[in-house]
Design an enzyme around this catalytic site. Structure first.
Site, PDB file in Angstrom:
ATOM      1  N   LYS A  16     -11.259  20.054  35.534  1.00  0.00           N
ATOM      2  CA  LYS A  16     -12.489  19.274  35.696  1.00  0.00           C
ATOM      3  C   LYS A  16     -12.362  18.192  36.762  1.00  0.00           C
ATOM      4  O   LYS A  16     -13.272  17.986  37.551  1.00  0.00           O
ATOM      5  CB  LYS A  16     -12.859  18.591  34.367  1.00  0.00           C
ATOM      6  CG  LYS A  16     -13.665  19.440  33.441  1.00  0.00           C
ATOM      7  CD  LYS A  16     -14.301  18.627  32.318  1.00  0.00           C
ATOM      8  CE  LYS A  16     -13.380  17.572  31.758  1.00  0.00           C
ATOM      9  NZ  LYS A  16     -14.023  16.695  30.772  1.00  0.00           N
ATOM     10  N   ARG A 130       5.237  22.112  32.035  1.00  0.00           N
ATOM     11  CA  ARG A 130       5.919  21.071  32.809  1.00  0.00           C
ATOM     12  C   ARG A 130       7.277  20.720  32.188  1.00  0.00           C
ATOM     13  O   ARG A 130       7.386  20.575  30.983  1.00  0.00           O
ATOM     14  CB  ARG A 130       5.036  19.829  32.873  1.00  0.00           C
ATOM     15  CG  ARG A 130       5.599  18.744  33.770  1.00  0.00           C
ATOM     16  CD  ARG A 130       4.585  17.716  34.123  1.00  0.00           C
ATOM     17  NE  ARG A 130       3.921  17.144  32.963  1.00  0.00           N
ATOM     18  CZ  ARG A 130       3.099  16.096  33.037  1.00  0.00           C
ATOM     19  NH1 ARG A 130       2.839  15.549  34.207  1.00  0.00           N
ATOM     20  NH2 ARG A 130       2.529  15.609  31.952  1.00  0.00           N
ATOM     21  N   ARG A 175      -4.034  19.917  20.748  1.00  0.00           N
ATOM     22  CA  ARG A 175      -5.028  19.229  21.592  1.00  0.00           C
ATOM     23  C   ARG A 175      -6.162  20.187  21.990  1.00  0.00           C
ATOM     24  O   ARG A 175      -7.340  19.826  21.957  1.00  0.00           O
ATOM     25  CB  ARG A 175      -4.311  18.713  22.843  1.00  0.00           C
ATOM     26  CG  ARG A 175      -5.023  17.587  23.515  1.00  0.00           C
ATOM     27  CD  ARG A 175      -4.099  16.946  24.525  1.00  0.00           C
ATOM     28  NE  ARG A 175      -4.778  16.699  25.777  1.00  0.00           N
ATOM     29  CZ  ARG A 175      -4.221  16.854  26.966  1.00  0.00           C
ATOM     30  NH1 ARG A 175      -2.984  17.278  27.053  1.00  0.00           N
ATOM     31  NH2 ARG A 175      -4.894  16.591  28.056  1.00  0.00           N
TER      32      ARG A 175
END
Length: 219
Positions: A16, A130, A175
Site C-alpha cells: 500500500k 526477513r 497479524r
C-alpha cells in the site's frame, strides 16, 4: 471529471505504501494517513487530539467516536477539496458508516475504494522472510535478498543470523488473520455500494500501479 475521494485498502505487506506515494504524486490528491493525522491533532492539541492522547497515554484503544472526529476535522480542511485518499481508515464497519455520514455532511463523498489484494500465504512469505546478521545487523530476505554465499553475511562474513519477533511466521500469521477479519466486512460493504475495485497485488510493483491508474483514469 469526478473528484477522486479514495479509500486505500490492503493487508500488511500488500504494498500500500508504495502505491499510495505514486497515486498522490500523479493525481495530486491529499494522502490522509490516520497515524499522521493522530500525531498532528495531538501535537496541535485540538479538542479531539487531546481526547485521543488521554486514551493513548493510558495504553487504551482510542474509541471510534474520537477517531471519527479526528478524521472529520481533517476532511473539513480546504486542502482536500480537490480530492483525498484515506489510508488506515475506516478500520471497521462502524467507522465506514460514520465516514459515509461525515463525507455526506461535508459534500466530499467517497468515489472509489481501491483494495490491493494479495494471497495471504504470499504475504506471510513476504513478511516473514526477513533475517538479520547477528554480528553487523545487515538485513537479508529469504525471497528477495539472500546472501551471495549461503549462510555467510556479505558485509562481515559472519555466519549467525536471527529473526526479529515481529518477523517470525507465527507472529505474521496472526497479524494477517486479525487484519483479514477486520477487512472482510469492509470489502463486502463497499462491494454492495459498487465502490470497490480489487487490484491484483501479486504482480510487479509497476504492473500493480498501472492497474490502479486504469481504474482512477476511468473514474
Amino acid at each position: 471529471m469526478t473528484k477522486l475521494n479514495l479509500v486505500l485498502m490492503g493487508l500488511p505487506g500488500a504494498g500500500k505504501g508504495t502505491q499510495a506515494q505514486r497515486i498522490v504524486e500523479d493525481f495530486k490528491i491529499q494522502h490522509i494517513s490516520t497515524g499522521d493525522i493522530f500525531r498532528e491533532a495531538m501535537k496541535n492539541e485540538t479538542k479531539m487530539g487531546v481526547e485521543a492522547k488521554g486514551f493513548i497515554d493510558k495504553g487504551e484503544l482510542v474509541p471510534d467516536s474520537v477517531t471519527n472526529g479526528i478524521v472529520e476535522d481533517r476532511l473539513s480542511m480546504d486542502d482536500v477539496n480537490d480530492g483525498y485518499m484515506l489510508d488506515g481508515f475506516p478500520r471497521n464497519l462502524d467507522q465506514a458508516k460514520a465516514l459515509d455520514e461525515m463525507t455526506g455532511r461535508l459534500n466530499k463523498p467517497v468515489t472509489a475504494v481501491i483494495n490491493i489484494h494479495v494471497d495471504p500465504e504470499v504475504l506471510i512469505a513476504r513478511l516473514s522472510g526477513r533475517f538479520i546478521c547477528k554480528n553487523c545487523g545487515a538485513t537479508y530476505h529469504k525471497l528477495y535478498n539472500r546472501p551471495k554465499v549461503e549462510g555467510t553475511c556479505d558485509v562481515c562474513g559472519h555466519h549467525e543470523f536471527y529473526q526479529r519477533e515481529d518477523d517470525k511466521p507465527e507472529t505474521v500469521k496472526n497479524r494477517i488473520a486479525v487484519n483479514t477479519k477486520l477487512n472482510t466486512p469492509l470489502i463486502d460493504y463497499y462491494e454492495d455500494k459498487h465502490l470497490l475495485y480489487n487490484i491484483n497485488g501479486d504482480q510487479d510493483i509497476d504492473d500493480v500501479y498501472s492497474e490502479i491508474q486504469k481504474v482512477l483514469k476511468a473514474l
